[in-house]
Design an enzyme around this catalytic site. Sequence first.
Site, PDB file in Angstrom:
ATOM      1  N   LYS A  22      -7.441  -5.094  -0.959  1.00  0.00           N
ATOM      2  CA  LYS A  22      -7.149  -4.824  -2.138  1.00  0.00           C
ATOM      3  C   LYS A  22      -5.799  -5.344  -2.692  1.00  0.00           C
ATOM      4  O   LYS A  22      -5.664  -5.944  -3.742  1.00  0.00           O
ATOM      5  CB  LYS A  22      -6.896  -3.230  -2.227  1.00  0.00           C
ATOM      6  CG  LYS A  22      -6.152  -2.699  -3.526  1.00  0.00           C
ATOM      7  CD  LYS A  22      -5.739  -1.147  -3.641  1.00  0.00           C
ATOM      8  CE  LYS A  22      -4.516  -0.852  -2.553  1.00  0.00           C
ATOM      9  NZ  LYS A  22      -3.120  -0.827  -3.340  1.00  0.00           N
ATOM     10  N   ASN A  23      -4.728  -5.305  -1.913  1.00  0.00           N
ATOM     11  CA  ASN A  23      -3.405  -5.889  -2.256  1.00  0.00           C
ATOM     12  C   ASN A  23      -3.402  -7.415  -2.325  1.00  0.00           C
ATOM     13  O   ASN A  23      -2.511  -8.002  -2.993  1.00  0.00           O
ATOM     14  CB  ASN A  23      -2.310  -5.304  -1.326  1.00  0.00           C
ATOM     15  CG  ASN A  23      -2.315  -3.951  -1.555  1.00  0.00           C
ATOM     16  OD1 ASN A  23      -2.395  -3.460  -2.590  1.00  0.00           O
ATOM     17  ND2 ASN A  23      -1.343  -3.283  -0.654  1.00  0.00           N
ATOM     18  N   CYS A 125       7.051   6.487  -8.905  1.00  0.00           N
ATOM     19  CA  CYS A 125       5.693   6.844  -8.549  1.00  0.00           C
ATOM     20  C   CYS A 125       5.593   7.915  -7.309  1.00  0.00           C
ATOM     21  O   CYS A 125       6.777   8.035  -6.724  1.00  0.00           O
ATOM     22  CB  CYS A 125       4.481   5.576  -8.226  1.00  0.00           C
ATOM     23  SG  CYS A 125       4.992   4.721  -6.716  1.00  0.00           S
ATOM     24  N   ARG A 130      10.550   2.726  -6.590  1.00  0.00           N
ATOM     25  CA  ARG A 130       9.929   1.601  -7.000  1.00  0.00           C
ATOM     26  C   ARG A 130      10.485   0.836  -8.188  1.00  0.00           C
ATOM     27  O   ARG A 130       9.637   0.546  -9.071  1.00  0.00           O
ATOM     28  CB  ARG A 130       8.325   1.583  -6.898  1.00  0.00           C
ATOM     29  CG  ARG A 130       8.021   2.141  -5.682  1.00  0.00           C
ATOM     30  CD  ARG A 130       6.434   2.441  -5.609  1.00  0.00           C
ATOM     31  NE  ARG A 130       5.967   1.150  -5.092  1.00  0.00           N
ATOM     32  CZ  ARG A 130       4.572   1.208  -5.236  1.00  0.00           C
ATOM     33  NH1 ARG A 130       3.763   1.980  -5.329  1.00  0.00           N
ATOM     34  NH2 ARG A 130       4.033  -0.076  -4.557  1.00  0.00           N
ATOM     35  N   PRO A 131      11.792   0.378  -8.200  1.00  0.00           N
ATOM     36  CA  PRO A 131      12.324  -0.268  -9.114  1.00  0.00           C
ATOM     37  C   PRO A 131      11.480  -2.119  -9.152  1.00  0.00           C
ATOM     38  O   PRO A 131      11.107  -2.288  -8.275  1.00  0.00           O
ATOM     39  CB  PRO A 131      13.960  -0.606  -8.875  1.00  0.00           C
ATOM     40  CG  PRO A 131      13.867  -0.454  -7.434  1.00  0.00           C
ATOM     41  CD  PRO A 131      12.721   0.464  -7.247  1.00  0.00           C
ATOM     42  N   LEU A 134      14.154  -6.784  -8.648  1.00  0.00           N
ATOM     43  CA  LEU A 134      14.157  -8.170  -7.735  1.00  0.00           C
ATOM     44  C   LEU A 134      12.934  -9.042  -8.443  1.00  0.00           C
ATOM     45  O   LEU A 134      13.204 -10.133  -8.415  1.00  0.00           O
ATOM     46  CB  LEU A 134      13.549  -8.040  -6.264  1.00  0.00           C
ATOM     47  CG  LEU A 134      14.488  -6.934  -5.630  1.00  0.00           C
ATOM     48  CD1 LEU A 134      14.002  -6.626  -4.064  1.00  0.00           C
ATOM     49  CD2 LEU A 134      15.855  -7.568  -5.635  1.00  0.00           C
ATOM     50  N   ASP A 315       2.055   0.997   4.950  1.00  0.00           N
ATOM     51  CA  ASP A 315       0.601   1.402   4.208  1.00  0.00           C
ATOM     52  C   ASP A 315      -0.298   2.154   5.455  1.00  0.00           C
ATOM     53  O   ASP A 315      -1.390   2.374   5.368  1.00  0.00           O
ATOM     54  CB  ASP A 315      -0.061   0.269   3.817  1.00  0.00           C
ATOM     55  CG  ASP A 315       0.531  -0.156   2.241  1.00  0.00           C
ATOM     56  OD1 ASP A 315       1.314   0.698   1.855  1.00  0.00           O
ATOM     57  OD2 ASP A 315       0.236  -1.162   1.835  1.00  0.00           O
ATOM     58  N   ARG A 407      -9.457   4.233  -5.265  1.00  0.00           N
ATOM     59  CA  ARG A 407      -8.579   2.894  -5.618  1.00  0.00           C
ATOM     60  C   ARG A 407      -8.409   1.883  -4.791  1.00  0.00           C
ATOM     61  O   ARG A 407      -8.155   0.472  -4.894  1.00  0.00           O
ATOM     62  CB  ARG A 407      -7.175   3.131  -5.910  1.00  0.00           C
ATOM     63  CG  ARG A 407      -6.986   4.128  -7.072  1.00  0.00           C
ATOM     64  CD  ARG A 407      -5.536   4.518  -7.300  1.00  0.00           C
ATOM     65  NE  ARG A 407      -4.843   3.276  -7.713  1.00  0.00           N
ATOM     66  CZ  ARG A 407      -3.747   3.359  -8.267  1.00  0.00           C
ATOM     67  NH1 ARG A 407      -2.816   4.523  -8.303  1.00  0.00           N
ATOM     68  NH2 ARG A 407      -2.801   2.164  -8.370  1.00  0.00           N
TER      69      ARG A 407
HETATM   70  N1  EPU Z   1      12.013  -2.926  -4.206  1.00  0.00           N
HETATM   71  C1  EPU Z   1      13.228  -2.964  -5.038  1.00  0.00           C
HETATM   72  N2  EPU Z   1      13.079  -3.762  -6.168  1.00  0.00           N
HETATM   73  C2  EPU Z   1      12.239  -4.362  -6.474  1.00  0.00           C
HETATM   74  C3  EPU Z   1      10.829  -4.344  -5.915  1.00  0.00           C
HETATM   75  C4  EPU Z   1      10.939  -3.583  -4.602  1.00  0.00           C
HETATM   76  O1  EPU Z   1      14.237  -2.320  -4.699  1.00  0.00           O
HETATM   77  O2  EPU Z   1      12.282  -5.095  -7.635  1.00  0.00           O
HETATM   78  C5  EPU Z   1      12.024  -2.150  -3.020  1.00  0.00           C
HETATM   79  C6  EPU Z   1      10.796  -1.032  -3.250  1.00  0.00           C
HETATM   80  O3  EPU Z   1      11.373   0.076  -3.822  1.00  0.00           O
HETATM   81  C7  EPU Z   1      10.727  -0.850  -1.692  1.00  0.00           C
HETATM   82  C8  EPU Z   1      10.752  -2.094  -1.091  1.00  0.00           C
HETATM   83  O4  EPU Z   1      11.544  -3.077  -2.108  1.00  0.00           O
HETATM   84  O5  EPU Z   1      11.609   0.190  -1.134  1.00  0.00           O
HETATM   85  C9  EPU Z   1       9.428  -2.892  -0.844  1.00  0.00           C
HETATM   86  O6  EPU Z   1       8.699  -2.899  -1.926  1.00  0.00           O
HETATM   87  P1  EPU Z   1       7.529  -4.197  -2.375  1.00  0.00           P
HETATM   88  O7  EPU Z   1       8.245  -4.817  -3.524  1.00  0.00           O
HETATM   89  O8  EPU Z   1       7.759  -4.890  -1.245  1.00  0.00           O
HETATM   90  O9  EPU Z   1       6.394  -3.320  -2.531  1.00  0.00           O
HETATM   91  P2  EPU Z   1       5.151  -3.601  -3.852  1.00  0.00           P
HETATM   92  O10 EPU Z   1       5.262  -4.975  -3.768  1.00  0.00           O
HETATM   93  O11 EPU Z   1       5.448  -2.552  -5.021  1.00  0.00           O
HETATM   94  C10 EPU Z   1       3.254  -3.855  -2.074  1.00  0.00           C
HETATM   95  C11 EPU Z   1       2.118  -3.021  -1.957  1.00  0.00           C
HETATM   96  C12 EPU Z   1       2.079  -1.545  -1.464  1.00  0.00           C
HETATM   97  C13 EPU Z   1       2.895  -1.665  -0.059  1.00  0.00           C
HETATM   98  C14 EPU Z   1       4.236  -2.557  -0.311  1.00  0.00           C
HETATM   99  C15 EPU Z   1       4.964  -2.831   1.021  1.00  0.00           C
HETATM  100  C16 EPU Z   1       0.432  -4.079  -3.712  1.00  0.00           C
HETATM  101  C17 EPU Z   1      -0.219  -3.897  -4.920  1.00  0.00           C
HETATM  102  N3  EPU Z   1       1.284  -2.859  -3.228  1.00  0.00           N
HETATM  103  O12 EPU Z   1       3.999  -3.084  -3.139  1.00  0.00           O
HETATM  104  O13 EPU Z   1       0.804  -1.055  -1.032  1.00  0.00           O
HETATM  105  O14 EPU Z   1       3.198  -0.566   0.400  1.00  0.00           O
HETATM  106  O15 EPU Z   1       3.913  -3.806  -0.790  1.00  0.00           O
HETATM  107  O16 EPU Z   1       4.291  -3.516   2.092  1.00  0.00           O
HETATM  108  O17 EPU Z   1       0.496  -5.228  -2.978  1.00  0.00           O
HETATM  109  C18 EPU Z   1      -0.958   0.632  -0.839  1.00  0.00           C
HETATM  110  O18 EPU Z   1      -1.661  -0.494  -0.877  1.00  0.00           O
HETATM  111  O19 EPU Z   1      -1.165   1.715  -0.844  1.00  0.00           O
HETATM  112  C19 EPU Z   1       0.704   0.341  -1.580  1.00  0.00           C
HETATM  113  C20 EPU Z   1       1.500   1.150  -1.773  1.00  0.00           C
END
Ligand code: EPU
Length: 429
Positions: A22-23, A125, A130-131, A134, A315, A407
Amino acid sequence: MERIVIRGQRRLVGRVPISGAKNAALTLLPCALLTDQPLTLTNLPRLADVDTFGHLVNGLGVDTTVTGARADRPGGGRAMTLTADRIASTVAPYDMVRRMRASILVLGPLLAREGEATVSLPGGCAIGNRPIDLHLKALEALGATIELAAGYVKATAPRGGLVGGQIAFPVVSVGATENALMAASLARGETVIDNAAREPEIVDLCRCLQAMGAEIDGVGTERLHIQGRSALSAAEHRVMPDRIEAGSYACAAGITGGDLLLEGAAAHDMRAILAGLTQAGLRVTEEADGIRVAADGPLRPLTLSTAPFPAFPTDMQAQFMAMLALADGTSVLTETIFENRYMHVPELARMGADIQVRGRTAVVRGVSGLAGAPVMATDLRASMSLVLAGLAAAGETQVLRVYHLDRGYERLEEKLSAVGADIARDGEG
Ligand code: EPU
């Protein structure tokens, strides 16, 4: 509302085909926005999130053609050709982003191709705040100007397009690394990304971008060098196997005392998960066509902390917690990625689990059995942990809010029934 009804305590034995990830799919689909030529993705999982992403890119002008299932491959995923001859809109509306946070991944590609993009802010969420700061900082490092207004982020490239730059992430972010990689592939000159995420899904994205003509060095490391191209071209890419789906079925083998072959799973993407399974007392063997996970005596307790790849993935935390609820001793799990990812704990407790949460740490005291109950969770992985608990519990478990599972788990009931589970979907709930 639909629900999943499980009659537990059946040992699962057999083969489970693992679907495309999925991801990975959710970052490969927006790559189609980077070129006017066709991008064909094979082994795409049939999931609600993939359909939603398809609708999102359709709205932006991408033509999508599904060319059928591939019955010759484990999982049988779909092939889809995506063609964005021209971009019809550079706006990702609130209604889409609200449904699926990964919609933010159109921001980098749209900006790089069209010089502007407007994407609704996703907001919080169920698993945390989840900001997206970055993502925005990375695009600014490539010359973009960012404005926030009325719940939307509007990014504008300089005249002449994005320019290569230096990006150093203060914390590892999968999504921000993905947006930066896609945008940098169409920027002028070289981009260096430091402290990049190293998740296998990032490697899969790099492979796809390389097939489209991007030049990327350091794939799989924390420092990525990207030489931007003025245009990217047609490509075909096979979506990697879903390591989290595979890990979830491994826990199903563990919690039911079973023996499952996870067909098509890739062990090199799952080292920390496999190490955790082995420490929990399961027998894990890499076979020619996948990974076999078999119970070998009682489940043993673990101490685990989630962290970015190659460490143990957030995850998988909920699914391991369900399994460890039945271990012979006390486990300690620490969640370091998301601040609110214990939504499954009160539901597992209703089934008889003994779990205390203090801050980011959960202490799981193994119990001798779980009892079926109606349960519901507020996110995908938490819902899967309840399915796992239901597979082991005495009596009937009803898992409500099935849409979370749809999902991210393709044909869940079918795959579990085929290996001996008593599980069905019921529309009455
Ligand atoms: N973060 C920030 N600022 C940003 C982006 C992230 O502070 O601009 C923080 C987040 O709040 C979190 C950390 O950085 O504390 C890591 O977040 P990341 O950006 O790595 O997560 P994501 O890209 O939003 C993806 C997966 C998630 C998975 C995470 C961590 C997808 C679509 N989603 O999310 O998958 O948990 O990486 O590995 O790829 C799931 O599949 O159930 C799921 C939630």
